[in-house]
Design a protein around this motif. Structure first.
Motif, PDB file in Angstrom:
ATOM      1  N   ALA A 154       2.778  53.695  43.757  1.00  0.00           N
ATOM      2  CA  ALA A 154       2.466  52.719  44.795  1.00  0.00           C
ATOM      3  C   ALA A 154       3.197  53.046  46.087  1.00  0.00           C
ATOM      4  O   ALA A 154       2.642  52.923  47.186  1.00  0.00           O
ATOM      5  CB  ALA A 154       2.834  51.318  44.316  1.00  0.00           C
ATOM      6  N   ARG A 155       4.444  53.459  45.965  1.00  0.00           N
ATOM      7  CA  ARG A 155       5.194  53.821  47.158  1.00  0.00           C
ATOM      8  C   ARG A 155       4.551  55.011  47.848  1.00  0.00           C
ATOM      9  O   ARG A 155       4.405  55.041  49.067  1.00  0.00           O
ATOM     10  CB  ARG A 155       6.647  54.146  46.804  1.00  0.00           C
ATOM     11  CG  ARG A 155       7.458  54.627  48.011  1.00  0.00           C
ATOM     12  CD  ARG A 155       8.897  54.973  47.653  1.00  0.00           C
ATOM     13  NE  ARG A 155       9.006  56.147  46.813  1.00  0.00           N
ATOM     14  CZ  ARG A 155       8.925  57.400  47.246  1.00  0.00           C
ATOM     15  NH1 ARG A 155       8.671  57.640  48.522  1.00  0.00           N
ATOM     16  NH2 ARG A 155       9.049  58.413  46.417  1.00  0.00           N
ATOM     17  N   LYS A 156       4.171  56.018  47.051  1.00  0.00           N
ATOM     18  CA  LYS A 156       3.565  57.222  47.615  1.00  0.00           C
ATOM     19  C   LYS A 156       2.260  56.889  48.342  1.00  0.00           C
ATOM     20  O   LYS A 156       1.984  57.399  49.432  1.00  0.00           O
ATOM     21  CB  LYS A 156       3.311  58.226  46.494  1.00  0.00           C
ATOM     22  CG  LYS A 156       2.935  59.613  46.989  1.00  0.00           C
ATOM     23  CD  LYS A 156       4.103  60.268  47.693  1.00  0.00           C
ATOM     24  CE  LYS A 156       3.743  61.675  48.148  1.00  0.00           C
ATOM     25  NZ  LYS A 156       4.820  62.285  48.938  1.00  0.00           N
ATOM     26  N   LEU A 157       1.502  56.013  47.761  1.00  0.00           N
ATOM     27  CA  LEU A 157       0.247  55.599  48.380  1.00  0.00           C
ATOM     28  C   LEU A 157       0.505  54.865  49.691  1.00  0.00           C
ATOM     29  O   LEU A 157      -0.148  55.121  50.707  1.00  0.00           O
ATOM     30  CB  LEU A 157      -0.546  54.706  47.421  1.00  0.00           C
ATOM     31  CG  LEU A 157      -1.815  54.062  47.988  1.00  0.00           C
ATOM     32  CD1 LEU A 157      -2.807  55.135  48.411  1.00  0.00           C
ATOM     33  CD2 LEU A 157      -2.435  53.121  46.959  1.00  0.00           C
ATOM     34  N   LYS A 158       1.477  53.951  49.650  1.00  0.00           N
ATOM     35  CA  LYS A 158       1.785  53.181  50.859  1.00  0.00           C
ATOM     36  C   LYS A 158       2.295  54.104  51.964  1.00  0.00           C
ATOM     37  O   LYS A 158       1.921  53.961  53.129  1.00  0.00           O
ATOM     38  CB  LYS A 158       2.827  52.113  50.532  1.00  0.00           C
ATOM     39  CG  LYS A 158       3.150  51.157  51.671  1.00  0.00           C
ATOM     40  CD  LYS A 158       1.938  50.316  52.019  1.00  0.00           C
ATOM     41  CE  LYS A 158       2.255  49.337  53.157  1.00  0.00           C
ATOM     42  NZ  LYS A 158       2.660  48.039  52.717  1.00  0.00           N
ATOM     43  N   GLU A 159       3.158  55.046  51.613  1.00  0.00           N
ATOM     44  CA  GLU A 159       3.659  56.000  52.597  1.00  0.00           C
ATOM     45  C   GLU A 159       2.520  56.782  53.236  1.00  0.00           C
ATOM     46  O   GLU A 159       2.475  56.966  54.455  1.00  0.00           O
ATOM     47  CB  GLU A 159       4.640  56.977  51.946  1.00  0.00           C
ATOM     48  CG  GLU A 159       6.023  56.423  51.705  1.00  0.00           C
ATOM     49  CD  GLU A 159       6.924  57.434  51.016  1.00  0.00           C
ATOM     50  OE1 GLU A 159       6.493  58.605  50.872  1.00  0.00           O
ATOM     51  OE2 GLU A 159       8.033  57.063  50.613  1.00  0.00           O
ATOM     52  N   ALA A 160       1.598  57.261  52.396  1.00  0.00           N
ATOM     53  CA  ALA A 160       0.482  58.055  52.910  1.00  0.00           C
ATOM     54  C   ALA A 160      -0.399  57.234  53.835  1.00  0.00           C
ATOM     55  O   ALA A 160      -0.836  57.699  54.898  1.00  0.00           O
ATOM     56  CB  ALA A 160      -0.337  58.607  51.748  1.00  0.00           C
ATOM     57  N   GLU A 161      -0.666  55.995  53.429  1.00  0.00           N
ATOM     58  CA  GLU A 161      -1.512  55.134  54.257  1.00  0.00           C
ATOM     59  C   GLU A 161      -0.870  54.880  55.621  1.00  0.00           C
ATOM     60  O   GLU A 161      -1.524  55.005  56.667  1.00  0.00           O
ATOM     61  CB  GLU A 161      -1.750  53.815  53.541  1.00  0.00           C
ATOM     62  CG  GLU A 161      -2.630  52.857  54.340  1.00  0.00           C
ATOM     63  CD  GLU A 161      -2.723  51.489  53.690  1.00  0.00           C
ATOM     64  OE1 GLU A 161      -3.489  50.661  54.207  1.00  0.00           O
ATOM     65  OE2 GLU A 161      -2.020  51.249  52.693  1.00  0.00           O
ATOM     66  N   LEU A 162       0.419  54.540  55.611  1.00  0.00           N
ATOM     67  CA  LEU A 162       1.111  54.278  56.870  1.00  0.00           C
ATOM     68  C   LEU A 162       1.228  55.548  57.710  1.00  0.00           C
ATOM     69  O   LEU A 162       1.144  55.507  58.939  1.00  0.00           O
ATOM     70  CB  LEU A 162       2.498  53.699  56.591  1.00  0.00           C
ATOM     71  CG  LEU A 162       2.530  52.264  56.039  1.00  0.00           C
ATOM     72  CD1 LEU A 162       3.946  51.874  55.645  1.00  0.00           C
ATOM     73  CD2 LEU A 162       1.965  51.285  57.059  1.00  0.00           C
ATOM     74  N   ALA A 163       1.420  56.687  57.053  1.00  0.00           N
ATOM     75  CA  ALA A 163       1.528  57.952  57.780  1.00  0.00           C
ATOM     76  C   ALA A 163       0.226  58.272  58.509  1.00  0.00           C
ATOM     77  O   ALA A 163       0.237  58.705  59.669  1.00  0.00           O
ATOM     78  CB  ALA A 163       1.897  59.076  56.823  1.00  0.00           C
ATOM     79  N   VAL A 164      -0.897  58.081  57.836  1.00  0.00           N
ATOM     80  CA  VAL A 164      -2.190  58.345  58.475  1.00  0.00           C
ATOM     81  C   VAL A 164      -2.408  57.396  59.648  1.00  0.00           C
ATOM     82  O   VAL A 164      -2.892  57.791  60.715  1.00  0.00           O
ATOM     83  CB  VAL A 164      -3.329  58.211  57.452  1.00  0.00           C
ATOM     84  CG1 VAL A 164      -4.689  58.290  58.140  1.00  0.00           C
ATOM     85  CG2 VAL A 164      -3.215  59.309  56.399  1.00  0.00           C
ATOM     86  N   SER A 165      -2.020  56.144  59.463  1.00  0.00           N
ATOM     87  CA  SER A 165      -2.165  55.165  60.541  1.00  0.00           C
ATOM     88  C   SER A 165      -1.320  55.559  61.746  1.00  0.00           C
ATOM     89  O   SER A 165      -1.785  55.508  62.891  1.00  0.00           O
ATOM     90  CB  SER A 165      -1.749  53.779  60.038  1.00  0.00           C
ATOM     91  OG  SER A 165      -1.811  52.826  61.071  1.00  0.00           O
ATOM     92  N   LEU A 166      -0.073  55.970  61.495  1.00  0.00           N
ATOM     93  CA  LEU A 166       0.791  56.386  62.589  1.00  0.00           C
ATOM     94  C   LEU A 166       0.235  57.605  63.299  1.00  0.00           C
ATOM     95  O   LEU A 166       0.315  57.726  64.520  1.00  0.00           O
ATOM     96  CB  LEU A 166       2.202  56.688  62.067  1.00  0.00           C
ATOM     97  CG  LEU A 166       3.112  55.505  61.768  1.00  0.00           C
ATOM     98  CD1 LEU A 166       4.437  55.997  61.200  1.00  0.00           C
ATOM     99  CD2 LEU A 166       3.363  54.689  63.026  1.00  0.00           C
ATOM    100  N   ASP A 167      -0.325  58.528  62.534  1.00  0.00           N
ATOM    101  CA  ASP A 167      -0.855  59.758  63.125  1.00  0.00           C
ATOM    102  C   ASP A 167      -2.004  59.463  64.080  1.00  0.00           C
ATOM    103  O   ASP A 167      -2.237  60.218  65.031  1.00  0.00           O
ATOM    104  CB  ASP A 167      -1.331  60.703  62.018  1.00  0.00           C
ATOM    105  CG  ASP A 167      -1.571  62.104  62.530  1.00  0.00           C
ATOM    106  OD1 ASP A 167      -0.581  62.855  62.663  1.00  0.00           O
ATOM    107  OD2 ASP A 167      -2.736  62.441  62.812  1.00  0.00           O
TER     108      ASP A 167
END
Length: 721
Positions: A154-167
């Motif tokens: 879940a953490r990995k998924l959340k990190e990826a989602e937020l990373a894409v949003s930031l990008d």
């Protein structure tokens, strides 16, 4: 839709990872599934990082650094291109190609790491930024910090989602800059600027290829690649980064060879600045006063350690050095039980700036040091006859007398017909020597007989004298509970309600800072201002931060204040209680001064003001069981005591003020107001002169001793103060 795509990609990589024990070095323990990210997209987009606050002197020199994480965020143009290239080369070579999450890079790292290749993380720099933001910024509890790095799908998924949003919302350079400002580099250094300063003593903009490669390599494991503790491992890791830079074309083979052959080059003992006022050296007490002042002003001091503020103070470093030298000269820092403190304030119509403060004790927590605010916190012994200033000011304000009025000086043993002790019996008041039966108020302030001022208090009343002291600057009297317990009456309230005549003899706790501000009020034509240590407070963007400070106010009619300055001007002259000290220190300026000593010789004080500077010094026993002090070389505790305000305290102040003023023009005291030369009370009758003082007694106008010790209601037993 974006979340579903990310979920599918991440899930695919993670399923593949189940065939291996690690993904990018992070174990995926079964059941460790929790939404551990505590930051939000808005937080990450704002990107505000904890930053150290600096406390500066008046010249801009840093006195102290306040922080929980030593971090100095810098803009992109203050980070060397070599540093940016190095971190991308070792942590995320496809940084400029992917959209925040990189399934290709994750898969490559999975295969490469499992085959023993160069260790690379599966997370992108953007994902690492998300994780580190959660760990170092958003998390406020140990549980949240553990969750921020837990091996969770879940953490990995959340990190990826937020990373894409930031990008999608931030430029690559902005993401890279934030990442480099955030991560931990070891030895207490957070962010690249702190790391560059800690390891190499340079700005982040000046990092060379081998320096940048060393720091970039340390991000993975600051402890394992510590260049001091593990130099071989650090050099090996650094050279891996250098090789990656070569492979990606950031440097050519010759540059790579030269960088790999270079020594590590880190300082032998990497360390961040000391945290807090302990690191301020001789300015420690001033720094501590700044924090106390901000807290009293309602400033959110809990935000200082991460707020990135710049606090420019009023401290004159040259004046500090001279005050420190003066207090140490009279009482060495290691002298047991005897403290010597001084504060200096600049008078003014709209501000009373604290110029310097010092104590002979080193500021700190080690044995023989003190972290108590010695120069500004009230000391319990009192200031003795300095308080006669308040009785004089009150009598002048009531138009009873002026500085030329002859006032009665009863002999020792005088009992007031008004003031009684707790049993209703008269209170005897003694003098420390023989005096003329009547003195002008000006001469009485210089020679300081106790009986004269207790008798004068019969006319003024005790409550107005106490109120005058508070108005002129002893504000702590109205704030400090008499019993020490919150909610109980203040010291001022008790003094007034009990009609304690001993107040004029200085029996209540007081501080050098407040006494100096009293003199600054008189030197400012009666205008009281809070003794401020603040020149400005700015935020990390350089914008002014307002601090609520008390407004200045007219505490005493200007004519009274100006005339009282002259009324106090004979203390350094023949017959004055500090004349010997003034002569020994070469004092040659007009000054409004007063000395004081408590009955049992446990403390003694001096206050003085010129039009440019006001100062106060106190010598007292700072132990838990105070004893009398003998004036010597140096002053020391003893069985009988003979310290006086005209001795070590006056020598300290005259020396410091003389050195600070230096070759500044000699300024005259303000002109007197004729309305306050006389009052409504008739001049006292002057009988024939009294015999000379006995050889074992101080001569009139010499040193002094008040008639009371701390907190007592009995003003008798001492001498002139």
């Amino acid at each position: 839709m974006r979340r579903l795509v990310i979920l599918a990609v991440v899930a695919g990589v993670l399923v593949a990872g189940m065939l291996f024990p690690f993904i990018g070095g992070i174990g995926l323990a079964a059941g460790a599934v929790s939404d551990s990210a505590v930051g939000t997209n808005a937080d990450l987009k704002a990107g505000v990082l904890p930053a150290a606050t600096t406390v500066q002197d008046a010249t801009g020199h840093t006195l102290a650094t306040l922080y929980d994480q030593y971090r100095v965020p810098v803009e992109s143009d203050r980070i060397a291109p070599t540093m940016k290239a190095a971190i991308v080369a070792i942590e995320d070579r496809r940084f400029y190609e992917h959209g925040g999450f990189d399934p290709i890079g994750a898969a490559r790292a999975l295969v490469n790491n499992s085959n023993g290749g160069a260790t690379q993380g599966a997370s992108t720099l953007t994902e690492q930024y998300v994780k580190n933001y959660d760990l170092y910024v958003a998390a406020t509890t140990d549980a949240q910090r553990r969750a921020a790095v837990a091996p969770s799908y879940a953490r990995k998924l959340k990190e990826a989602e937020l990373a894409v949003s930031l990008d999608h919302e931030l430029s690559k350079d902005e993401i890279l800059t934030r990442y480099l400002n955030l991560v931990y580099f070891g030895h207490g250094a957070y962010g690249v600027q702190a790391a560059a300063q800690t390891y190499f003593g340079v700005d982040a903009s000046a990092l060379t290829v081998p320096q940048a490669a060393l720091l970039a390599g340390m991000v993975q494991s600051p402890a394992e690649y510590d260049p001091v503790a593990h130099p071989d491992a650090a050099k090996g890791r650094r050279n891996v980064v250098i090789e990656q830079l070569r492979q990606q074309g950031s440097i050519d083979p010759q540059q790579a060879a030269a960088a790999a052959a270079a020594p590590l080059g880190s300082v032998p003992d990497p360390s961040t600045p000391p945290e807090g006022c302990i690191g301020a050296g001789d300015a420690g007490y001033f720094c501590d006063y700044v924090l106390a002042y901000l807290k009293q002003a309602g400033f959110p001091t809990d935000k200082l350690t991460g707020g990135g503020y710049t606090i420019r103070t009023t401290l004159d470093p040259d004046a500090l050095g001279k005050v420190k030298a003066a207090v140490d000269q009279q009482v060495p820092p290691t002298q047991p039980h005897v403290a010597n403190v001084m504060a200096v304030v600049a008078p003014g119509a709209d501000s009373h700036k604290v110029v310097a403060m010092a104590a002979n004790r080193t500021f700190g927590n080690k044995e023989g040091e003190s972290s108590y605010g010695l120069p500004y916190e009230p000391e319990n012994m009192g200031a003795g006859s300095v308080y006669k200033i308040f009785t004089a000011a009150t009598a002048m304000e009531q138009h009873l007398i002026g500085i030329d009025t002859l006032i009665s000086v009863p002999a020792s043993g005088y009992t007031s017909p008004i003031y009684k002790n707790g049993n209703g019996k008269p209170i005897p008041v003694n003098n420390d020597g023989h005096y003329r039966a009547a003195l002008t108020l000006q001469d009485a302030l210089a020679e300081s007989p106790n009986t004269a001022f207790v008798k004068l208090e019969e006319s003024t009343g005790v409550p107005p004298v106490v109120d005058m002291a508070v108005r002129l600057g002893l504000t702590s009297l109205a704030e400090t509970p008499y019993s020490g317990k919150a909610g109980t009456p203040s010291i001022a309230d008790v003094m007034k309600s009990q009609n304690q005549a001993s107040f004029t003899l200085g029996v209540t706790p007081t501080s050098a800072m407040e006494l100096a501000n009293v003199q600054a009020t008189l030197a400012s034509h009666g205008t009281w201002c809070p003794p401020t240590p603040l020149a400005s407070v700015t935020d990390r963007d350089g914008k002014a931060v307002p601090v609520t400070q008390e407004a200045c106010r007219q505490a005493l009619e200007p004519g009274i204040a100006d005339t009282l300055m002259t009324g106090l001007s004979k203390d350094d002259s023949a017959g004055g209680t500090s004349a010997a000290a003034a002569g020994s220190e070469g004092w040659n300026r007009p000054i409004a001064a007063k000395t004081g000593t408590t009955q049992q010789y446990k403390s003694a004080a001096f206050v003085g003001a010129t039009p440019q500077l006001a100062g106060a010094s106190i010598v007292f026993d700072d132990s838990n069981a105070p004893k009398p002090i003998c004036d010597g070389s140096p002053p020391h505790t003893c069985s009988g005591g003979n310290i006086y305000g005209g001795k070590a305290p006056a020598r300290t102040a005259y020396r410091a003020l003389s050195d600070i003023l230096g070759d500044q023009p000699i300024a005259p005291l303000p002109p007197v107001d004729p309305a306050y030369l006389k009052g409504t009370l008739p001049d006292a009758y002057i009988p024939p002169p009294t015999p000379p003082a006995a050889p074992d007694q101080p001569a009139p106008g010499g040193d002094e001793n008040t008639g009371a010790d701390n907190g007592g209601g009995n003003p008798g037993g001492g001498g002139n103060g």
